[in-house]
Design an enzyme around this catalytic site. Structure first.
Site, PDB file in Angstrom:
ATOM      1  N   HIS A  16       8.949  -2.848 -15.682  1.00 21.61           N
ATOM      2  CA  HIS A  16       7.603  -3.413 -15.811  1.00 21.61           C
ATOM      3  C   HIS A  16       6.516  -2.351 -15.865  1.00 21.61           C
ATOM      4  O   HIS A  16       5.341  -2.657 -15.687  1.00 21.61           O
ATOM      5  CB  HIS A  16       7.341  -4.408 -14.667  1.00 21.61           C
ATOM      6  CG  HIS A  16       8.190  -5.648 -14.766  1.00 21.61           C
ATOM      7  ND1 HIS A  16       8.266  -6.599 -13.771  1.00 21.61           N
ATOM      8  CD2 HIS A  16       9.004  -6.094 -15.761  1.00 21.61           C
ATOM      9  CE1 HIS A  16       9.093  -7.572 -14.152  1.00 21.61           C
ATOM     10  NE2 HIS A  16       9.557  -7.281 -15.340  1.00 21.61           N
ATOM     11  N   GLY A  52      15.875  -7.395  -2.950  1.00 22.84           N
ATOM     12  CA  GLY A  52      14.445  -7.690  -2.774  1.00 22.84           C
ATOM     13  C   GLY A  52      13.754  -8.266  -3.987  1.00 22.84           C
ATOM     14  O   GLY A  52      12.603  -7.943  -4.252  1.00 22.84           O
ATOM     15  N   VAL A  72       6.333  -1.400  -9.969  1.00 30.03           N
ATOM     16  CA  VAL A  72       5.511  -0.453 -10.729  1.00 30.03           C
ATOM     17  C   VAL A  72       4.951   0.628  -9.806  1.00 30.03           C
ATOM     18  O   VAL A  72       4.064   1.373 -10.187  1.00 30.03           O
ATOM     19  CB  VAL A  72       4.359  -1.194 -11.453  1.00 30.03           C
ATOM     20  CG1 VAL A  72       4.923  -2.107 -12.545  1.00 30.03           C
ATOM     21  CG2 VAL A  72       3.494  -2.001 -10.487  1.00 30.03           C
TER      22      VAL A  72
HETATM   23  N1  APR Z   1      13.677  -6.548   2.076  1.00 26.48           N
HETATM   24  C1  APR Z   1      14.293  -7.206   1.066  1.00 26.48           C
HETATM   25  N2  APR Z   1      13.735  -8.269   0.423  1.00 26.48           N
HETATM   26  C2  APR Z   1      12.539  -8.681   0.855  1.00 26.48           C
HETATM   27  C3  APR Z   1      11.842  -8.057   1.910  1.00 26.48           C
HETATM   28  C4  APR Z   1      12.463  -6.933   2.532  1.00 26.48           C
HETATM   29  N3  APR Z   1      11.874  -6.270   3.542  1.00 26.48           N
HETATM   30  N4  APR Z   1      10.655  -8.704   2.074  1.00 26.48           N
HETATM   31  C5  APR Z   1      10.620  -9.679   1.151  1.00 26.48           C
HETATM   32  N5  APR Z   1      11.758  -9.685   0.404  1.00 26.48           N
HETATM   33  C6  APR Z   1      12.129 -10.530  -0.719  1.00 26.48           C
HETATM   34  C7  APR Z   1      11.542 -11.927  -0.703  1.00 26.48           C
HETATM   35  O1  APR Z   1      12.374 -12.806   0.023  1.00 26.48           O
HETATM   36  C8  APR Z   1      11.515 -12.263  -2.203  1.00 26.48           C
HETATM   37  O2  APR Z   1      12.733 -12.875  -2.596  1.00 26.48           O
HETATM   38  O3  APR Z   1      11.616  -9.918  -1.878  1.00 26.48           O
HETATM   39  C9  APR Z   1      11.401 -10.906  -2.889  1.00 26.48           C
HETATM   40  C10 APR Z   1      10.064 -10.628  -3.553  1.00 26.48           C
HETATM   41  O4  APR Z   1       9.880 -11.549  -4.581  1.00 26.48           O
HETATM   42  P1  APR Z   1       8.627 -11.464  -5.601  1.00 26.48           P
HETATM   43  O5  APR Z   1       7.365 -11.279  -4.810  1.00 26.48           O
HETATM   44  O6  APR Z   1       8.733 -12.618  -6.524  1.00 26.48           O
HETATM   45  O7  APR Z   1       8.880 -10.075  -6.353  1.00 26.48           O
HETATM   46  P2  APR Z   1       9.771  -9.733  -7.596  1.00 26.48           P
HETATM   47  O8  APR Z   1      11.040 -10.494  -7.593  1.00 26.48           O
HETATM   48  O9  APR Z   1       9.819  -8.257  -7.673  1.00 26.48           O
HETATM   49  O10 APR Z   1       8.850 -10.246  -8.780  1.00 26.48           O
HETATM   50  C11 APR Z   1       9.222 -10.011 -10.100  1.00 26.48           C
HETATM   51  O11 APR Z   1       7.099 -10.816 -10.915  1.00 26.48           O
HETATM   52  O12 APR Z   1       4.946 -10.612 -10.058  1.00 26.48           O
HETATM   53  C12 APR Z   1       5.768 -10.324 -11.151  1.00 26.48           C
HETATM   54  O13 APR Z   1       5.937  -8.510 -12.645  1.00 26.48           O
HETATM   55  C13 APR Z   1       5.874  -8.832 -11.266  1.00 26.48           C
HETATM   56  O14 APR Z   1       7.749  -7.331 -11.111  1.00 26.48           O
HETATM   57  C14 APR Z   1       7.202  -8.519 -10.601  1.00 26.48           C
HETATM   58  C15 APR Z   1       8.031  -9.739 -10.972  1.00 26.48           C
END
Ligand code: APR
Length: 243
Positions: free
Chosen positions: A119, A188, A103
């Site tokens: 989102h 990510g 977001v």
């Molecule tokens: N490059 C790539 N990936 C990365 C990096 C990086 N520098 N740093 C961390 N990650 C990965 C982590 O290993 C993890 O798998 O990014 C991922 C982040 O996961 P979440 O925090 O769960 O984020 P996301 O998948 O976007 O969450 C989905 O959940 O919190 C709710 O609505 C919110 O949009 C969000 C949704």
């Protein structure tokens, strides 16, 4: 599948769909939802801040939280991963589609246009009465809650909260793009939140190739043709032949 094969597949694909999550913005210094809950905010659970119930109970606190996050992302800059995805879009043209769960608006600021923000977006608000979506004022000049420019009613953060539906048209467009994609990149995201995470599976089911860029294993890893275990900027550079 080797990195070399994944790179060749991405280069020759006419239709490419990309799903991004919090990890793509990590190198811009944007904390994930949970990581941002420090200090005063550490006593709140995500559901206490990001749900319709929380907003009904205490709109002021919820708005303060989102105003703070809006300030944080306004100060951040898109990183190399955002720029590489904007470049990939320029190369693929109409065959490109990007769906983000973030977001923070950083993809748009890096120049991505064929983009849906599944989102919502921190820099806009939505009228609780008439549904008008309008940009927030400059973060330094913003005191929540904002009023609707059309009808004057209170506006809410333009975010899809826990328990809410995703914007239907955006989700349909994304589902179509992932189904038609020859190659899908999943960058990510932990792949835990549906229906966004299911987009990767659409490509796989339809016979396309699915490539993940993530330093860690995820829920989606078992369904991948190739997993690039690196941060988003380096992983994408390697896949795009620039690493
Ligand atoms: N490059 C790539 N990936 C990365 C990096 C990086 N520098 N740093 C961390 N990650 C990965 C982590 O290993 C993890 O798998 O990014 C991922 C982040 O996961 P979440 O925090 O769960 O984020 P996301 O998948 O976007 O969450 C989905 O959940 O919190 C709710 O609505 C919110 O949009 C969000 C949704």
């Amino acid at each position: 599948m080797t990195l070399e094969q994944a790179r060749a597949a991405l280069r020759s694909a006419r239709r490419v769909a990309v799903l991004t999550g919090a990890g793509v913005s990590a190198e811009s210094g944007i904390p994930t939802f949970r990581d941002a809950q420090t200090g005063h905010w550490s006593r709140f659970r995500p559901e206490d801040l990001a749900s319709p119930e929380a907003y009904r109970r205490d709109p002021e606190t919820v708005w303060q939280w989102y105003a703070g996050r809006y300030r944080d992302v306004s100060r951040a800059q898109p990183n190399e991963a955002h720029h590489l995805l904007a470049r990939l879009e320029r190369g693929k043209g109409e065959g490109f589609f990007l769906a983000t769960q973030n977001v923070d608006g950083l993809h748009a600021r890096a120049g991505s246009e064929r983009l849906v923000e599944l989102h919502g977006n921190l820099s806009t608000a939505r009228c609780e009465a008439c549904g008008t979506v309008a940009p927030l004022p400059d973060p330094e000049a913003f005191t929540p809650p904002p009023s609707c420019p059309v009808c004057g009613s209170r506006m809410r953060p333009n975010i899809v909260w826990f328990g809410e539906f995703l914007p239907e048209l955006a989700l349909e467009a994304a589902a179509r793009a992932f189904e038609e994609a020859e190659v899908a990149l999943i960058v990510g995201t932990s792949g835990q939140v549906y229906p966004a995470a299911g987009l990767a599976l659409e490509t796989r089911r339809a016979g396309g190739m699915v490539i993940e860029v993530n330093p860690d294993e995820t829920e989606l890893t078992p369904y991948m043709n190739c997993s690039v275990r690196d941060v988003a900027s380096r992983g994408l550079a390697a896949l795009m032949g620039e690493g």
